[in-house]
Design a protein around this motif. Structure first.
Motif, PDB file in Angstrom:
ATOM      1  N   ILE A 140       0.971  -1.184  -0.288  1.00  0.00           N
ATOM      2  CA  ILE A 140      -0.149   0.163  -0.154  1.00  0.00           C
ATOM      3  C   ILE A 140       0.503   1.604  -0.078  1.00  0.00           C
ATOM      4  O   ILE A 140       0.607   2.165  -0.744  1.00  0.00           O
ATOM      5  CB  ILE A 140      -0.696   0.406   0.949  1.00  0.00           C
ATOM      6  CG1 ILE A 140      -2.574  -1.419   1.291  1.00  0.00           C
ATOM      7  CG2 ILE A 140      -1.459   1.334   1.857  1.00  0.00           C
ATOM      8  CD1 ILE A 140      -2.708  -1.295   2.631  1.00  0.00           C
ATOM      9  N   LEU A 141       2.216   1.486   0.997  1.00  0.00           N
ATOM     10  CA  LEU A 141       2.801   2.776   0.769  1.00  0.00           C
ATOM     11  C   LEU A 141       3.809   2.372  -0.493  1.00  0.00           C
ATOM     12  O   LEU A 141       4.306   3.819  -0.711  1.00  0.00           O
ATOM     13  CB  LEU A 141       3.907   2.606   2.135  1.00  0.00           C
ATOM     14  CG  LEU A 141       2.952   2.698   3.927  1.00  0.00           C
ATOM     15  CD1 LEU A 141       4.019   2.530   4.512  1.00  0.00           C
ATOM     16  CD2 LEU A 141       2.943   3.848   3.243  1.00  0.00           C
ATOM     17  N   SER A 142       3.487   1.577  -1.297  1.00  0.00           N
ATOM     18  CA  SER A 142       4.082   1.661  -2.530  1.00  0.00           C
ATOM     19  C   SER A 142       3.653   1.805  -3.103  1.00  0.00           C
ATOM     20  O   SER A 142       3.813   3.033  -4.051  1.00  0.00           O
ATOM     21  CB  SER A 142       5.142   0.457  -2.847  1.00  0.00           C
ATOM     22  OG  SER A 142       6.312  -0.638  -2.213  1.00  0.00           O
ATOM     23  N   VAL A 143       2.701   1.748  -3.626  1.00  0.00           N
ATOM     24  CA  VAL A 143       1.565   2.786  -4.167  1.00  0.00           C
ATOM     25  C   VAL A 143       1.596   3.982  -4.021  1.00  0.00           C
ATOM     26  O   VAL A 143       1.412   4.816  -4.820  1.00  0.00           O
ATOM     27  CB  VAL A 143       0.192   1.282  -4.595  1.00  0.00           C
ATOM     28  CG1 VAL A 143      -1.007   2.807  -5.030  1.00  0.00           C
ATOM     29  CG2 VAL A 143       0.383   0.186  -4.789  1.00  0.00           C
ATOM     30  N   VAL A 144       1.104   4.590  -2.680  1.00  0.00           N
ATOM     31  CA  VAL A 144       0.789   5.943  -1.904  1.00  0.00           C
ATOM     32  C   VAL A 144       2.425   6.124  -3.030  1.00  0.00           C
ATOM     33  O   VAL A 144       2.238   7.655  -3.380  1.00  0.00           O
ATOM     34  CB  VAL A 144       0.763   5.921  -1.377  1.00  0.00           C
ATOM     35  CG1 VAL A 144       1.022   7.324  -0.558  1.00  0.00           C
ATOM     36  CG2 VAL A 144      -0.516   4.807  -0.433  1.00  0.00           C
ATOM     37  N   ASN A 145       3.555   5.946  -2.961  1.00  0.00           N
ATOM     38  CA  ASN A 145       4.499   6.575  -3.132  1.00  0.00           C
ATOM     39  C   ASN A 145       4.733   6.576  -4.694  1.00  0.00           C
ATOM     40  O   ASN A 145       5.449   7.579  -4.653  1.00  0.00           O
ATOM     41  CB  ASN A 145       5.706   5.650  -1.956  1.00  0.00           C
ATOM     42  CG  ASN A 145       7.420   6.957  -2.602  1.00  0.00           C
ATOM     43  OD1 ASN A 145       7.104   8.086  -1.673  1.00  0.00           O
ATOM     44  ND2 ASN A 145       8.856   6.572  -2.625  1.00  0.00           N
ATOM     45  N   PHE A 147       2.732   8.347  -6.123  1.00  0.00           N
ATOM     46  CA  PHE A 147       2.245   9.580  -5.872  1.00  0.00           C
ATOM     47  C   PHE A 147       3.361  10.495  -5.665  1.00  0.00           C
ATOM     48  O   PHE A 147       3.324  11.593  -5.980  1.00  0.00           O
ATOM     49  CB  PHE A 147       0.849   9.524  -5.973  1.00  0.00           C
ATOM     50  CG  PHE A 147      -0.095   8.412  -6.076  1.00  0.00           C
ATOM     51  CD1 PHE A 147      -0.562   9.604  -7.738  1.00  0.00           C
ATOM     52  CD2 PHE A 147      -0.202   7.524  -6.118  1.00  0.00           C
ATOM     53  CE1 PHE A 147      -1.233   8.312  -8.494  1.00  0.00           C
ATOM     54  CE2 PHE A 147      -1.489   6.329  -7.215  1.00  0.00           C
ATOM     55  CZ  PHE A 147      -1.235   6.975  -8.637  1.00  0.00           C
ATOM     56  N   LEU A 148       3.832  10.385  -4.425  1.00  0.00           N
ATOM     57  CA  LEU A 148       4.827  10.927  -3.540  1.00  0.00           C
ATOM     58  C   LEU A 148       6.013  11.230  -4.050  1.00  0.00           C
ATOM     59  O   LEU A 148       6.519  12.415  -4.041  1.00  0.00           O
ATOM     60  CB  LEU A 148       4.697  10.455  -2.284  1.00  0.00           C
ATOM     61  CG  LEU A 148       3.449  10.788  -1.773  1.00  0.00           C
ATOM     62  CD1 LEU A 148       4.172   9.557  -0.470  1.00  0.00           C
ATOM     63  CD2 LEU A 148       3.232  12.258  -1.502  1.00  0.00           C
ATOM     64  N   ASP A 154      10.845   4.817  -0.461  1.00  0.00           N
ATOM     65  CA  ASP A 154      11.444   3.860  -1.292  1.00  0.00           C
ATOM     66  C   ASP A 154      12.523   2.914  -0.509  1.00  0.00           C
ATOM     67  O   ASP A 154      12.383   1.516  -1.552  1.00  0.00           O
ATOM     68  CB  ASP A 154      11.704   4.067  -3.153  1.00  0.00           C
ATOM     69  CG  ASP A 154      10.542   4.535  -3.571  1.00  0.00           C
ATOM     70  OD1 ASP A 154       9.613   3.881  -3.503  1.00  0.00           O
ATOM     71  OD2 ASP A 154      10.709   5.221  -4.757  1.00  0.00           O
TER      72      ASP A 154
END
Length: 218
Positions: A140-145, A147-148, A154
């Motif tokens: 989930i954090l990888s998908v959010v990142n 965009f970030l 990473d």
């Protein structure tokens, strides 16, 4: 007798895993060397490939117990071939010498964790909730990142997910060893299930190590 059967199962599992990896490697190199990968990217087929991979994995997981061994084997190799096309991107991003070296390093680390999972007397079933919980959060954090665009996040996620897959490798190996004693499971296709599980573990370990230590093309 049980120990001999277990050894035969592990040998067949790793042989099928090797076949899957070999097929993926050949397809990946052909896709890159032939220029096919460029067409896949620019014609928008890459997302279709990812969806196809997900569909095959879901079918394999949900229907494994119901499908005959031949169909299970076909699904495994279909996934390995499709994944090979997706993996062609590593030849675009990283130098070949770095890919080969880190593939070997990944194999050694993977082998060490698989050996532990098979040899340990512990039941590693209680690892599942923790490992897969961390993995889901990491994804989930990888998908959010995406965009970030935070490069430090990473790197942190690559390390976390790498160690999670070390644990999942040991867990899966331990699970495969336990599954050979389940009476309601068709033992004639257990090695294919094990090969799929370990194939996925190895690929994820390799990709994380490549992301962390791979020498990128200039």
């Amino acid at each position: 007798m049980e120990e001999e059967n277990g050894s035969n199962l592990i040998a067949k599992t790793f042989f099928w895993m090797f076949l899957g990896l070999l097929g993926s490697a050949i397809v990946a190199w052909y896709t890159y060397a032939s220029g096919l990968f460029v067409d896949i990217i620019f014609k928008g087929y890459f997302n279709i490939l990812l969806i196809a991979e997900l569909v095959v994995v879901i079918l394999f997981s949900w229907l494994f117990k119901k499908l005959p061994p031949t169909i299970v084997a076909i699904l495994y190799f279909v996934y390995a071939m499709i994944n090979g096309v997706s993996l062609a991107v590593i030849f675009v991003v990283f130098e070949l010498s770095s890919i080969v070296f880190l593939f070997g390093a990944s194999a050694l680390l993977f082998g060490g964790m698989a050996f532990y999972g098979y040899k340990t007397k512990k039941d590693l079933g209680n690892w599942k909730t923790l490992l897969f919980g961390i993995l889901i959060v990491g994804i989930i954090l990888s998908v959010v990142n995406l965009f970030l665009g935070n490069s430090m996040l990473d790197v942190v996620l690559d390390w976390v997910i790498l160690f999670v897959f070390f644990g999942i490798t040991a867990y899966d190996m331990n699970k495969i060893k336990q599954l050979q004693y389940e009476a309601d499971l068709d033992q004639s296709k257990l090695h294919i299930y094990g090969a799929m599980e370990l194939y996925l573990d190895f690929i994820n370990i390799f990709l994380r190590i490549l992301s962390l230590f791979g020498k990128r093309r200039s």
